[in-house]
Design a protein around this motif. Structure first.
Motif, PDB file in Angstrom:
ATOM      1  N   ILE A  87      68.564  -7.902   5.426  1.00 12.48           N
ATOM      2  CA  ILE A  87      67.718  -6.709   5.499  1.00 12.48           C
ATOM      3  C   ILE A  87      67.064  -6.514   4.134  1.00 12.48           C
ATOM      4  N   LEU A  88      65.736  -6.533   4.134  1.00 11.03           N
ATOM      5  CA  LEU A  88      64.955  -6.441   2.898  1.00 11.03           C
ATOM      6  C   LEU A  88      64.134  -5.158   2.885  1.00 11.03           C
ATOM      7  N   GLU A  89      63.841  -4.703   1.687  1.00 10.44           N
ATOM      8  CA  GLU A  89      62.956  -3.565   1.511  1.00 10.44           C
ATOM      9  C   GLU A  89      61.748  -4.068   0.741  1.00 10.44           C
ATOM     10  N   ILE A  90      60.604  -4.116   1.425  1.00 14.24           N
ATOM     11  CA  ILE A  90      59.379  -4.643   0.842  1.00 14.24           C
ATOM     12  C   ILE A  90      58.487  -3.475   0.457  1.00 14.24           C
ATOM     13  N   ARG A  91      58.081  -3.442  -0.803  1.00 13.48           N
ATOM     14  CA  ARG A  91      57.193  -2.381  -1.277  1.00 13.48           C
ATOM     15  C   ARG A  91      55.760  -2.903  -1.313  1.00 13.48           C
ATOM     16  N   HIS A  92      54.850  -2.046  -0.867  1.00 12.86           N
ATOM     17  CA  HIS A  92      53.421  -2.364  -0.943  1.00 12.86           C
ATOM     18  C   HIS A  92      52.702  -1.089  -1.296  1.00 12.86           C
ATOM     19  N   GLU A  93      52.068  -1.094  -2.475  1.00 15.71           N
ATOM     20  CA  GLU A  93      51.414   0.086  -3.011  1.00 15.71           C
ATOM     21  C   GLU A  93      52.391   1.249  -2.998  1.00 15.71           C
ATOM     22  N   ASP A  94      52.132   2.294  -2.218  1.00 14.28           N
ATOM     23  CA  ASP A  94      53.048   3.443  -2.246  1.00 14.28           C
ATOM     24  C   ASP A  94      53.930   3.532  -1.014  1.00 14.28           C
ATOM     25  N   SER A  95      53.963   2.475  -0.198  1.00 15.85           N
ATOM     26  CA  SER A  95      54.812   2.504   0.996  1.00 15.85           C
ATOM     27  C   SER A  95      55.941   1.490   0.878  1.00 15.85           C
ATOM     28  N   CYS A  96      56.930   1.659   1.730  1.00 15.47           N
ATOM     29  CA  CYS A  96      58.091   0.783   1.726  1.00 15.47           C
ATOM     30  C   CYS A  96      58.416   0.421   3.171  1.00 15.47           C
ATOM     31  N   GLN A  97      58.610  -0.867   3.457  1.00 12.95           N
ATOM     32  CA  GLN A  97      58.900  -1.333   4.809  1.00 12.95           C
ATOM     33  C   GLN A  97      60.250  -2.032   4.818  1.00 12.95           C
ATOM     34  N   THR A  98      61.124  -1.632   5.725  1.00 16.24           N
ATOM     35  CA  THR A  98      62.404  -2.306   5.900  1.00 16.24           C
ATOM     36  C   THR A  98      62.248  -3.322   7.022  1.00 16.24           C
ATOM     37  N   LEU A  99      62.694  -4.547   6.771  1.00 21.83           N
ATOM     38  CA  LEU A  99      62.648  -5.572   7.796  1.00 21.83           C
ATOM     39  C   LEU A  99      63.773  -6.564   7.578  1.00 21.83           C
ATOM     40  N   GLY A 100      64.036  -7.334   8.605  1.00 21.81           N
ATOM     41  CA  GLY A 100      65.091  -8.342   8.539  1.00 21.81           C
ATOM     42  C   GLY A 100      64.495  -9.734   8.569  1.00 21.81           C
ATOM     43  N   VAL A 101      65.154 -10.664   7.888  1.00 21.98           N
ATOM     44  CA  VAL A 101      64.759 -12.066   7.981  1.00 21.98           C
ATOM     45  C   VAL A 101      65.965 -12.868   8.471  1.00 21.98           C
ATOM     46  N   LEU A 102      65.700 -13.726   9.432  1.00 22.05           N
ATOM     47  CA  LEU A 102      66.729 -14.555  10.047  1.00 22.05           C
ATOM     48  C   LEU A 102      66.894 -15.821   9.219  1.00 22.05           C
ATOM     49  N   VAL A 103      68.140 -16.112   8.788  1.00 26.65           N
ATOM     50  CA  VAL A 103      68.422 -17.308   7.993  1.00 26.65           C
ATOM     51  C   VAL A 103      69.630 -18.035   8.585  1.00 26.65           C
ATOM     52  N   ASP A 104      69.744 -19.335   8.273  1.00 28.43           N
ATOM     53  CA  ASP A 104      70.858 -20.121   8.811  1.00 28.43           C
ATOM     54  C   ASP A 104      72.198 -19.636   8.291  1.00 28.43           C
TER      55      ASP A 104
END
Length: 177
Positions: A87-104
């Protein structure tokens, strides 16, 4: 300094969460990582790019999940016992998006001194060069250090943000982890 300056990002020593994907070792900056969860049931969403597995319900929040192998143009990940979602928190300008990345599988958190980080290769990498912030040398092996904001570019983040805003997504049907 309006340009993307990777050398400024690599000053001193940094911590990276390392993980395995399609037989290679990758790393992401630890500051973007919120948590690591076991792979669970992912609810598929129709008409999204192929590298978006679907969404999960993470404590009541709808979180999009990206298959990094598919994002890099490889065959999609076949979940196994060790498959994880970071689960990552990606910042872009003044917003923040939480998303998941699938890894082995997730490996370890490593301190990699800037002296042990080489610039990304100009050619020969199996993924786009602009996705790579550097190549970390760890115990005689290379770890591909990802620029996760570029891997999940502004366009993809906009797509992901719209997933969480649709009223027609029934979060009660998204499995709870």
């Amino acid at each position: 300094m309006g340009q993307h300056d990777t050398t400024a990002n690599l000053a001193g020593s940094q911590q990276f969460l390392t993980f395995s994907l399609s037989g290679e070792m990758f790393g992401v900056g630890i500051l973007t990582v919120k948590e690591i969860i076991e792979y669970g049931s992912v609810t598929e969403i129709p008409m999204v790019p192929a590298f978006i597995c679907g969404v999960i319900n993470l404590r009541g929040a709808v979180v999009p999940v990206i298959d990094l192998a598919a994002r890099f143009g490889n065959t999609p990940t076949i979940p196994s016992r060790r498959t994880c979602i970071i689960i990552l928190e990606i910042r872009h300008e003044d917003s923040c998006q939480t998303l998941g990345v699938l890894v082995d599988s997730v490996s370890a958190v490593l301190d990699i001194p800037s002296s042990e980080i080489e610039p990304p290769p100009a050619f020969g990498a199996r993924i786009r060069a602009d996705f790579i912030v550097g190549m970390g040398k760890v115990d005689g092996h290379f770890v591909i250090l990802l620029d996760i904001e570029r891997v999940l570019s502004v366009d993809e983040i906009a797509t992901l943000a719209s997933l969480g805003e649709h009223d027609n997504i029934d979060t009660t049907s998204v499995s709870t982890l």
